[in-house]
Design an enzyme around this catalytic site. Structure first.
Site, PDB file in Angstrom:
ATOM      1  N   PHE A 129      -6.609  27.476  17.552  1.00 45.42           N
ATOM      2  CA  PHE A 129      -6.432  28.298  16.350  1.00 45.42           C
ATOM      3  C   PHE A 129      -7.767  28.871  15.872  1.00 45.42           C
ATOM      4  O   PHE A 129      -7.784  29.809  15.080  1.00 45.42           O
ATOM      5  CB  PHE A 129      -5.887  27.448  15.184  1.00 45.42           C
ATOM      6  CG  PHE A 129      -4.479  26.966  15.335  1.00 45.42           C
ATOM      7  CD1 PHE A 129      -3.409  27.774  14.976  1.00 45.42           C
ATOM      8  CD2 PHE A 129      -4.210  25.695  15.811  1.00 45.42           C
ATOM      9  CE1 PHE A 129      -2.105  27.322  15.091  1.00 45.42           C
ATOM     10  CE2 PHE A 129      -2.911  25.227  15.935  1.00 45.42           C
ATOM     11  CZ  PHE A 129      -1.855  26.050  15.580  1.00 45.42           C
ATOM     12  N   LYS A 156      -9.810  39.559  19.190  1.00 46.05           N
ATOM     13  CA  LYS A 156      -8.659  38.738  19.614  1.00 46.05           C
ATOM     14  C   LYS A 156      -8.133  39.247  20.960  1.00 46.05           C
ATOM     15  O   LYS A 156      -7.724  38.459  21.820  1.00 46.05           O
ATOM     16  CB  LYS A 156      -7.542  38.782  18.567  1.00 46.05           C
ATOM     17  CG  LYS A 156      -7.855  38.081  17.247  1.00 46.05           C
ATOM     18  CD  LYS A 156      -8.068  36.583  17.372  1.00 46.05           C
ATOM     19  CE  LYS A 156      -6.809  35.794  17.657  1.00 46.05           C
ATOM     20  NZ  LYS A 156      -7.056  34.324  17.641  1.00 46.05           N
ATOM     21  N   ASP A 192      -0.274  39.801  16.628  1.00 49.02           N
ATOM     22  CA  ASP A 192       0.371  41.067  17.006  1.00 49.02           C
ATOM     23  C   ASP A 192      -0.567  42.263  16.837  1.00 49.02           C
ATOM     24  O   ASP A 192      -0.303  43.349  17.344  1.00 49.02           O
ATOM     25  CB  ASP A 192       1.663  41.287  16.194  1.00 49.02           C
ATOM     26  CG  ASP A 192       1.457  41.358  14.679  1.00 49.02           C
ATOM     27  OD1 ASP A 192       0.309  41.173  14.219  1.00 49.02           O
ATOM     28  OD2 ASP A 192       2.440  41.590  13.956  1.00 49.02           O
ATOM     29  N   THR A 251     -17.224  33.935  17.716  1.00 45.80           N
ATOM     30  CA  THR A 251     -16.200  32.878  17.760  1.00 45.80           C
ATOM     31  C   THR A 251     -15.003  33.291  18.600  1.00 45.80           C
ATOM     32  O   THR A 251     -14.574  32.558  19.494  1.00 45.80           O
ATOM     33  CB  THR A 251     -15.757  32.505  16.324  1.00 45.80           C
ATOM     34  OG1 THR A 251     -16.783  31.712  15.742  1.00 45.80           O
ATOM     35  CG2 THR A 251     -14.457  31.698  16.326  1.00 45.80           C
ATOM     36  N   SER A 293      -9.119  42.691  15.625  1.00 49.79           N
ATOM     37  CA  SER A 293      -8.088  42.719  16.673  1.00 49.79           C
ATOM     38  C   SER A 293      -8.710  42.948  18.050  1.00 49.79           C
ATOM     39  O   SER A 293      -8.214  42.428  19.056  1.00 49.79           O
ATOM     40  CB  SER A 293      -6.997  43.747  16.360  1.00 49.79           C
ATOM     41  OG  SER A 293      -7.531  45.016  16.111  1.00 49.79           O
ATOM     42  N   ASN A 329       1.521  35.738   8.862  1.00 50.22           N
ATOM     43  CA  ASN A 329       2.016  34.475   8.306  1.00 50.22           C
ATOM     44  C   ASN A 329       1.790  34.422   6.801  1.00 50.22           C
ATOM     45  O   ASN A 329       0.846  35.025   6.287  1.00 50.22           O
ATOM     46  CB  ASN A 329       1.226  33.300   8.891  1.00 50.22           C
ATOM     47  CG  ASN A 329       1.605  32.940  10.303  1.00 50.22           C
ATOM     48  OD1 ASN A 329       1.551  31.791  10.687  1.00 50.22           O
ATOM     49  ND2 ASN A 329       1.990  33.915  11.125  1.00 50.22           N
TER      50      ASN A 329
HETATM   51  P1  NAD Z   1      -8.066  30.769   9.011  1.00 51.32           P
HETATM   52  O1  NAD Z   1      -9.150  31.776   8.828  1.00 51.32           O
HETATM   53  O2  NAD Z   1      -7.323  30.283   7.821  1.00 51.32           O
HETATM   54  O3  NAD Z   1      -8.659  29.476   9.741  1.00 51.32           O
HETATM   55  C1  NAD Z   1      -9.541  29.543  10.821  1.00 51.32           C
HETATM   56  C2  NAD Z   1     -10.131  28.148  11.030  1.00 51.32           C
HETATM   57  O4  NAD Z   1     -10.997  28.207  12.185  1.00 51.32           O
HETATM   58  C3  NAD Z   1     -10.993  27.648   9.869  1.00 51.32           C
HETATM   59  O5  NAD Z   1     -10.677  26.308   9.593  1.00 51.32           O
HETATM   60  C4  NAD Z   1     -12.408  27.781  10.396  1.00 51.32           C
HETATM   61  O6  NAD Z   1     -13.315  26.823   9.833  1.00 51.32           O
HETATM   62  C5  NAD Z   1     -12.208  27.545  11.883  1.00 51.32           C
HETATM   63  N1  NAD Z   1     -13.266  28.133  12.720  1.00 51.32           N
HETATM   64  C6  NAD Z   1     -13.792  29.380  12.625  1.00 51.32           C
HETATM   65  N2  NAD Z   1     -14.742  29.563  13.563  1.00 51.32           N
HETATM   66  C7  NAD Z   1     -14.789  28.407  14.282  1.00 51.32           C
HETATM   67  C8  NAD Z   1     -15.543  27.982  15.412  1.00 51.32           C
HETATM   68  N3  NAD Z   1     -16.465  28.768  15.977  1.00 51.32           N
HETATM   69  N4  NAD Z   1     -15.331  26.735  15.906  1.00 51.32           N
HETATM   70  C9  NAD Z   1     -14.428  25.909  15.324  1.00 51.32           C
HETATM   71  N5  NAD Z   1     -13.691  26.258  14.255  1.00 51.32           N
HETATM   72  C10 NAD Z   1     -13.860  27.504  13.743  1.00 51.32           C
HETATM   73  O7  NAD Z   1      -7.103  31.393  10.082  1.00 51.32           O
HETATM   74  P2  NAD Z   1      -5.507  31.285  10.208  1.00 51.32           P
HETATM   75  O8  NAD Z   1      -4.902  32.324   9.360  1.00 51.32           O
HETATM   76  O9  NAD Z   1      -5.114  29.866  10.065  1.00 51.32           O
HETATM   77  O10 NAD Z   1      -5.319  31.752  11.733  1.00 51.32           O
HETATM   78  C11 NAD Z   1      -5.389  30.804  12.791  1.00 51.32           C
HETATM   79  C12 NAD Z   1      -5.244  31.531  14.112  1.00 51.32           C
HETATM   80  O11 NAD Z   1      -4.006  32.231  14.140  1.00 51.32           O
HETATM   81  C13 NAD Z   1      -6.317  32.582  14.366  1.00 51.32           C
HETATM   82  O12 NAD Z   1      -6.652  32.545  15.724  1.00 51.32           O
HETATM   83  C14 NAD Z   1      -5.647  33.900  14.014  1.00 51.32           C
HETATM   84  O13 NAD Z   1      -6.200  34.956  14.767  1.00 51.32           O
HETATM   85  C15 NAD Z   1      -4.232  33.603  14.432  1.00 51.32           C
HETATM   86  N6  NAD Z   1      -3.169  34.342  13.704  1.00 51.32           N
HETATM   87  C16 NAD Z   1      -3.175  34.368  12.344  1.00 51.32           C
HETATM   88  C17 NAD Z   1      -2.141  35.018  11.676  1.00 51.32           C
HETATM   89  C18 NAD Z   1      -2.070  35.056  10.168  1.00 51.32           C
HETATM   90  O14 NAD Z   1      -1.233  35.777   9.623  1.00 51.32           O
HETATM   91  N7  NAD Z   1      -2.897  34.320   9.451  1.00 51.32           N
HETATM   92  C19 NAD Z   1      -1.122  35.641  12.407  1.00 51.32           C
HETATM   93  C20 NAD Z   1      -1.174  35.605  13.803  1.00 51.32           C
HETATM   94  C21 NAD Z   1      -2.200  34.939  14.439  1.00 51.32           C
HETATM   95  O1  DAU Z   2      -0.553  40.550  11.964  1.00 50.50           O
HETATM   96  C1  DAU Z   2      -1.173  39.301  12.062  1.00 50.50           C
HETATM   97  C2  DAU Z   2      -2.464  39.318  11.274  1.00 50.50           C
HETATM   98  O2  DAU Z   2      -2.106  39.294   9.898  1.00 50.50           O
HETATM   99  C3  DAU Z   2      -3.399  38.168  11.608  1.00 50.50           C
HETATM  100  O3  DAU Z   2      -3.812  38.282  12.935  1.00 50.50           O
HETATM  101  C4  DAU Z   2      -4.622  38.170  10.676  1.00 50.50           C
HETATM  102  O4  DAU Z   2      -5.422  37.024  10.934  1.00 50.50           O
HETATM  103  C5  DAU Z   2      -4.134  38.134   9.251  1.00 50.50           C
HETATM  104  O5  DAU Z   2      -5.250  38.213   8.368  1.00 50.50           O
HETATM  105  C6  DAU Z   2      -3.173  39.288   8.984  1.00 50.50           C
HETATM  106  O6  DAU Z   2      -3.874  40.562   9.030  1.00 50.50           O
HETATM  107  P1  DAU Z   2      -3.563  41.706   7.963  1.00 50.50           P
HETATM  108  O7  DAU Z   2      -4.732  42.612   7.889  1.00 50.50           O
HETATM  109  O8  DAU Z   2      -2.225  42.322   8.213  1.00 50.50           O
HETATM  110  O9  DAU Z   2      -3.437  40.779   6.637  1.00 50.50           O
HETATM  111  P2  DAU Z   2      -3.981  40.969   5.151  1.00 50.50           P
HETATM  112  O10 DAU Z   2      -3.356  39.887   4.342  1.00 50.50           O
HETATM  113  O11 DAU Z   2      -5.454  41.135   5.090  1.00 50.50           O
HETATM  114  O12 DAU Z   2      -3.334  42.352   4.723  1.00 50.50           O
HETATM  115  C7  DAU Z   2      -1.920  42.552   4.761  1.00 50.50           C
HETATM  116  C8  DAU Z   2      -1.636  43.976   4.327  1.00 50.50           C
HETATM  117  O13 DAU Z   2      -1.967  44.091   2.945  1.00 50.50           O
HETATM  118  C9  DAU Z   2      -2.476  45.023   5.033  1.00 50.50           C
HETATM  119  O14 DAU Z   2      -1.710  46.209   5.196  1.00 50.50           O
HETATM  120  C10 DAU Z   2      -3.632  45.286   4.081  1.00 50.50           C
HETATM  121  C11 DAU Z   2      -2.981  45.084   2.728  1.00 50.50           C
HETATM  122  N1  DAU Z   2      -3.859  44.588   1.636  1.00 50.50           N
HETATM  123  C12 DAU Z   2      -4.565  43.456   1.865  1.00 50.50           C
HETATM  124  C13 DAU Z   2      -5.390  42.947   0.890  1.00 50.50           C
HETATM  125  C14 DAU Z   2      -6.217  41.702   1.131  1.00 50.50           C
HETATM  126  C15 DAU Z   2      -3.881  45.243   0.416  1.00 50.50           C
HETATM  127  O15 DAU Z   2      -3.207  46.267   0.215  1.00 50.50           O
HETATM  128  N2  DAU Z   2      -4.681  44.724  -0.560  1.00 50.50           N
HETATM  129  C16 DAU Z   2      -5.468  43.628  -0.378  1.00 50.50           C
HETATM  130  O16 DAU Z   2      -6.198  43.222  -1.305  1.00 50.50           O
END
Ligand code: NAD
Ligand code: DAU
Length: 351
Positions: free
Chosen positions: A82, A165, A136, A101, A162, A191
């Site tokens: 993750f 990733k 995605d 990272t 992206s 998520n």
């Molecule tokens: P997050 O930013 O909440 O957590 C990331 C974690 O990784 C943190 O605990 C951070 O300390 C740790 N980390 C960062 N760099 C590191 C390193 N070099 N070594 C070890 N640990 C490290 O992220 P999240 O939202 O929980 O996302 C987790 C994974 O899922 C990511 O790979 C992200 O790309 C992927 N993902 C997230 C979403 C989303 O909507 N949040 C959707 C699809 C995929």
């Molecule tokens: O699609 C999966 C991705 O979703 C993950 O891979 C990423 O780690 C995760 O951060 C998320 O990316 P987004 O850029 O879609 O998420 P975010 O919550 O930053 O933004 C969601 C949408 O809301 C996007 O269209 C930007 C908009 N936004 C976001 C913020 C923070 C706003 O309009 N205002 C804001 O302040």
């Protein structure tokens, strides 16, 4: 699964995943390697510190020596990656940590894991899995009428996040094809749910609205994301670990496309009901400058994981967002510690 090395398990999704694992199997051991960046919050796993099935290690997935030592000492049968820099806006402000990272770190984690795998017995090799958690966003941006992303959609990343990733995903794929290393990749949509850091849309809007602050919508607020409750993402990862075919990728989504405006309106309506003092919360909506290169629409076709593995999301968006708003309202100490920065005091050595 008996012993699992989780990376990034102090973040939003990783911490939910670790909790889910312990709920599924009592005999399981988890080693959580996390660098504790600003996104890594030990309070996400409060209560587990003293559990002998759990070991927290502060360190970098890019430290190949450390990863090798953890693998040799713990002999995991599963690695779930993750760890990442995960916020698009931060990647626009400064891309380098994302390459460090997400690309280099993943490469070093793969390399240490491949060397470890090479020394396993044939039986151990049979059960070993390396699952890489991706997004995605690697598929780029959709027009309003385009079909949803699926595993065959060509990669077209648009932000430094992206792109980093996508680079990691290609390395994971290459390790399967070149070395026969047993990988699985999941590409998931947006998520939401408990323990999400409030720089992301949903928790930011909940906390701002509670404090009577502006709700900043980028551009016209019409960008579309497919929203999935974090527990559904975690159950999808478990399902892919159990039944996924090696070398394959699986798209995971919530069948729940919403504009950002719809998301903010839903949160405001829930808060009007639960916290009527500040109502109507929609008055706080503010349109601000758009995110550079802002992807217009994401959507996921998750028929492959449904048909091959039998996984489907369990939460409807309405249930999930109500549960999430309740969680943020009920966990004010967690929220205050995050917004004040207190959650980092121990790591930074501040008494
Ligand atoms: P997050 O930013 O909440 O957590 C990331 C974690 O990784 C943190 O605990 C951070 O300390 C740790 N980390 C960062 N760099 C590191 C390193 N070099 N070594 C070890 N640990 C490290 O992220 P999240 O939202 O929980 O996302 C987790 C994974 O899922 C990511 O790979 C992200 O790309 C992927 N993902 C997230 C979403 C989303 O909507 N949040 C959707 C699809 C995929
Ligand atoms: O699609 C999966 C991705 O979703 C993950 O891979 C990423 O780690 C995760 O951060 C998320 O990316 P987004 O850029 O879609 O998420 P975010 O919550 O930053 O933004 C969601 C949408 O809301 C996007 O269209 C930007 C908009 N936004 C976001 C913020 C923070 C706003 O309009 N205002 C804001 O302040």
């Amino acid at each position: 699964m008996k012993t699992v090395l989780v990376t990034g398990g102090l973040g939003f999704i990783g911490s939910n995943f670790i909790r889910m694992l312990f709920g599924l199997a009592r005999g399981l051991r988890v080693i959580n390697l996390d660098k504790q960046t600003y996104a890594g919050n030990p309070e996400n796993l409060a209560g587990l510190e003293k559990d002998e099935r759990y070991q927290a290690v502060t360190g970098d997935i890019g430290d190949e020596g450390l990863v090798s030592r953890l693998l040799d000492e713990n002999m995991p049968d599963t690695v779930v990656n993750f760890a990442a820099e995960s916020h698009v806006d931060r990647s626009i402000d400064g891309p380098e940590p994302f390459i460090e990272t997400n690309v280099l770190g993943t490469l070093r984690l793969l390399e240490a894991s491949r060397k470890f795998f090479a020394e396993l017995t044939p039986q151990e090799k049979e059960s070993f899995r390396f699952l890489h958690v991706s997004t995605d966003e690697v598929y780029g941006s959709l027009g309003p009428e385009d079909p949803a992303f699926c595993e065959k959609t060509p990669y077209a990343p648009n932000s430094p996040y992206s792109a980093s990733k996508a680079g990691a995903d290609h390395l994971v794929r290459a390790y399967f094809h070149t070395y026969g290393f047993p990988v699985l990749t999941t590409n998931c949509s947006n998520n939401y749910g408990p323990f999400q850091f409030p720089e992301k849309l949903i928790p930011l809007m909940i906390l701002n609205a509670c404090e009577g602050k502006n709700l900043p919508l980028y551009g016209d607020g019409g960008n579309v994301r497919d929203w999935l409750h974090v527990e559904d993402h975690c159950s999808g990862i478990v399902a892919v670990l159990e039944k996924g075919r090696l070398g394959e990728t699986y798209c995971i989504g919530g069948n729940s496309e919403k504009t950002n405006l719809q998301i903010v309106d839903a949160i405001c309506a829930l808060l009007d009901e639960k916290r009527p003092d500040g109502a109507p919360h929609v008055d706080l909506k503010t349109f601000v400058k758009d995110r550079p290169g802002h992807d217009r629409r994401y959507a996921i076709d998750c028929s492959k994981i449904k048909e091959e593995i039998g996984w489907e999301p369990r939460y409807s968006f309405e249930e999930g967002i109500a549960q999430t708003v309740d969680w943020y309202l009920d966990n004010s100490t967690w929220c205050e510690n995050v917004t004040s920065g207190n959650y980092q005091r121990e790591r930074l050595g501040i008494s």
